[in-house]
Design an enzyme around this catalytic site. Structure first.
Site, mmCIF file in Angstrom:
data_model
loop_
_atom_site.group_PDB
_atom_site.id
_atom_site.type_symbol
_atom_site.label_atom_id
_atom_site.label_comp_id
_atom_site.label_asym_id
_atom_site.label_seq_id
_atom_site.Cartn_x
_atom_site.Cartn_y
_atom_site.Cartn_z
ATOM 1 N N ASP A 79 0.854 -1.192 0.000
ATOM 2 C CA ASP A 79 0.000 0.000 0.000
ATOM 3 C C ASP A 79 0.890 1.243 0.000
ATOM 4 O O ASP A 79 1.978 1.234 -0.587
ATOM 5 C CB ASP A 79 -0.997 -0.068 1.182
ATOM 6 C CG ASP A 79 -2.268 0.718 0.924
ATOM 7 O OD1 ASP A 79 -2.283 1.930 1.189
ATOM 8 O OD2 ASP A 79 -3.262 0.117 0.444
ATOM 9 N N ASP A 80 0.445 2.301 0.643
ATOM 10 C CA ASP A 80 1.138 3.589 0.584
ATOM 11 C C ASP A 80 2.539 3.496 1.217
ATOM 12 O O ASP A 80 2.854 2.553 1.941
ATOM 13 C CB ASP A 80 0.282 4.623 1.331
ATOM 14 C CG ASP A 80 0.524 6.034 0.841
ATOM 15 O OD1 ASP A 80 1.489 6.249 0.090
ATOM 16 O OD2 ASP A 80 -0.258 6.929 1.224
ATOM 17 N N LYS A 156 -3.740 -0.744 -6.898
ATOM 18 C CA LYS A 156 -4.770 0.018 -6.181
ATOM 19 C C LYS A 156 -4.483 1.485 -6.435
ATOM 20 O O LYS A 156 -3.401 1.975 -6.085
ATOM 21 C CB LYS A 156 -4.694 -0.302 -4.677
ATOM 22 C CG LYS A 156 -5.526 0.622 -3.775
ATOM 23 C CD LYS A 156 -5.448 0.134 -2.320
ATOM 24 C CE LYS A 156 -6.024 1.144 -1.335
ATOM 25 N NZ LYS A 156 -5.909 0.646 0.065
ATOM 26 N N ASP A 158 -5.454 5.119 -5.563
ATOM 27 C CA ASP A 158 -6.145 5.942 -4.569
ATOM 28 C C ASP A 158 -6.489 7.311 -5.178
ATOM 29 O O ASP A 158 -6.136 7.582 -6.342
ATOM 30 C CB ASP A 158 -5.223 6.080 -3.336
ATOM 31 C CG ASP A 158 -6.014 6.154 -2.047
ATOM 32 O OD1 ASP A 158 -7.201 6.504 -2.094
ATOM 33 O OD2 ASP A 158 -5.427 5.879 -0.976
ATOM 34 N N SER A 190 -10.215 3.576 -6.220
ATOM 35 C CA SER A 190 -10.803 4.207 -5.031
ATOM 36 C C SER A 190 -11.730 5.358 -5.413
ATOM 37 O O SER A 190 -12.294 6.013 -4.529
ATOM 38 C CB SER A 190 -9.691 4.726 -4.109
ATOM 39 O OG SER A 190 -8.910 3.655 -3.664
ATOM 40 N N ASP A 219 -12.505 4.215 4.954
ATOM 41 C CA ASP A 219 -11.467 3.252 5.355
ATOM 42 C C ASP A 219 -11.903 2.449 6.575
ATOM 43 O O ASP A 219 -12.421 3.011 7.539
ATOM 44 C CB ASP A 219 -10.189 3.995 5.766
ATOM 45 C CG ASP A 219 -9.474 4.601 4.592
ATOM 46 O OD1 ASP A 219 -9.988 4.524 3.460
ATOM 47 O OD2 ASP A 219 -8.380 5.170 4.815
HETATM 48 C C1 GLA Z 1 -6.487 6.046 1.820
HETATM 49 C C2 GLA Z 1 -7.030 4.666 1.441
HETATM 50 C C3 GLA Z 1 -6.476 3.620 2.385
HETATM 51 C C4 GLA Z 1 -4.958 3.632 2.323
HETATM 52 C C5 GLA Z 1 -4.439 5.034 2.655
HETATM 53 C C6 GLA Z 1 -2.959 5.137 2.417
HETATM 54 O O1 GLA Z 1 -6.973 6.487 3.051
HETATM 55 O O2 GLA Z 1 -8.423 4.651 1.429
HETATM 56 O O3 GLA Z 1 -6.968 2.342 2.046
HETATM 57 O O4 GLA Z 1 -4.544 3.226 1.053
HETATM 58 O O5 GLA Z 1 -5.078 6.024 1.845
HETATM 59 O O6 GLA Z 1 -2.451 6.391 2.737
#
Ligand code: GLA
Length: 438
Positions: A79-80, A156, A158, A190, A219
């Site tokens: 993820d991030d 993914k 965002d 997203s 989230d």
């Molecule tokens: C958003 C997304 C989360 C995650 C964060 C990462 O809030 O909805 O699922 O990926 O960013 O910073």
């Protein structure tokens, strides 16, 4: 309308125009770093938990050695906070060199060598939510190509540091760019979560054509309140959301918390059961190195996974929300089967809920019932017979139900032959008609 007739209507009305990459015909399953490990980049002080290549190789080892992969949990998703704060001299994203010293292509190889797939994270905007470089419109093509060159299997995308018109251009553009690379890359958008999740702002027909899955809502956090909020939103809006799901295109209520800190065992079973009813992607976000055997048993329950993965891909619905705090959910499945969930919002003691299959809309007949979490076959049930289920506070009873029928010829040599030794002798026309549990 009885739900068996509804099944046909639902099956034919949805999923005719899915994103044409052939991927994710059943909801994707795997592991995603965010909820459990967030943006922990402090590898000096917290080496076990920071976002680094060893976190992903550790999880890959667990997925491949502890029985997860065989059950379908094949995606390992970054993820991030994985990237460097700067793009390279040619404008490409690059991994943080300290935390990913061998680079993403090497990590992809490690993961592929174990029969798993690698997902990565980007953001359609100036920055990711964590403040790392985003994918602006001028970077869509180069980022898609970079991910394909690295042999990434899922993205993914965002939507932080962005706006609605930017997203309207960017999400379809990335879909095309990924397809143009020629590498099959699952695409998680997203977009709807940033536009309130509902029409007219969100066009689910279009999403089905460009994305394999999409985050619709807020989230998930490590708490029961968060799970309840998500469940309420998805089922309160089921008339909008239920018809748009189908093979290759899924609503995503976010990660599974099972194995973390916020849910009791009953609440963990509830999340698993309702995510299966929703035909939701099953991305665990937990620590597979230290997970308890109770949490593992829920996540590795073959029947609940089989329900989630049913190939018709029909999302289920909430049937009743009783004043007593009991709710009933149903998902139609292939082979005339179905999954039922009785969920209690009560906070006192196990509640004895009485109903009949007829009351729940089942057609007249005799049914076989398998209790998913106690893993017990129950006595055959006539549609008109009243029965009682005892549902724990914030817990579920989940049933897999199929019409009683007979074995097929040649069943003795089939994968089910052991079971034939029991007192009952069934006969189906052929093995393909046999249900998930016998
Ligand atoms: C958003 C997304 C989360 C995650 C964060 C990462 O809030 O909805 O699922 O990926 O960013 O910073």
């Amino acid at each position: 309308m009885q739900w068996s007739a509804l099944t046909l209507v639902l099956a034919f009305s949805s999923a005719t125009l899915a994103l044409d990459n052939g991927l994710m015909r059943t909801p994707p399953m795997g592991w995603l770093a965010w909820e459990r490990f967030r943006c922990d980049i402090d590898c000096n002080n917290d080496p076990q938990n920071c976002i680094s290549e060893s976190l992903f190789t550790d999880m890959a080892d667990r997925l491949s050695e502890d029985g997860w992969r065989e059950l379908g949990y094949v995606y390992i998703n970054i993820d991030d906070c994985w990237s460097s704060k700067q793009r390279d001299s040619q404008g490409r994203l690059q991994a943080d060199p300290k935390r990913f010293p061998h680079g993403i292509p090497n990590l992809a190889r490690y993961i592929h060598d174990r029969g798993l797939k690698l997902g990565i994270y980007g953001d359609m905007g100036t920055f990711t939510c964590g403040g790392y470089p985003g994918t602006t419109l001028d970077k869509v093509q180069i980022d898609a190509q970079t991910f394909a060159d690295w042999e990434i299997d899922m993205l993914k995308l965002d939507g932080c540091y962005s706006n609605s018109s930017y997203q309207e251009q960017g999400y379809p553009m990335m879909s095309k760019a990924l397809n143009a690379t020629g590498r099959p890359i699952g695409y998680s958008c997203s977009w709807p979560a940033y536009q309130g999740g509902l029409p007219p702002k969100v066009n689910y027909t279009q999403l089905g054509q460009i994305c394999n899955l999409w985050r619709n809502y807020a989230d998930i956090q490590d708490s029961w309140d968060s799970v309840l909020g998500i469940v309420d939103w998805f089922f309160d809006n089921q008339d909008v959301l239920q018809p748009v799901a189908g093979p290759g295109q899924w609503n995503d209520p976010d990660m599974l918390l099972i194995g973390d800190f916020g849910l009791s065992l009953d609440q963990s079973r509830t999340q698993m059961a309702l995510w299966a009813i929703m035909a939701a992607p099953l991305f665990m976000s937990n620590d597979l190195r230290t997970i308890s055997s109770d949490a593992r048993a829920i996540l590795q329950n073959k029947v609940v996974i089989g329900i989630n993965q049913d190939h018709l891909g029909i999302q289920g619905r909430r049937l009743f929300k009783e004043k007593t705090g009991i709710e009933v959910y149903l998902r139609p499945l292939s082979k005339g089967a179905s999954a039922l969930v009785f969920f209690s919002r009560r906070t006192d003691m196990p509640y004895r809920y009485m109903t009949s299959l007829k009351t729940l809309g089942y057609t007249p007949g005799v049914y076989e019932v398998f209790d998913v979490f106690s893993e017990a076959r129950l006595p055959e049930l006539k549609d008109s017979t009243e029965f009682v289920v005892s549902v724990n506070p914030s817990g579920v009873v989940m049933w897999y139900i199929h019409p009683a029928a007979y074995w097929w010829k040649g069943a003795e040599s089939s994968r089910f032959s052991e079971k034939l030794k029991g007192p009952k002798f069934h006969r189906y026309a052929n093995e393909a008609d046999a249900p998930l549990v016998l």
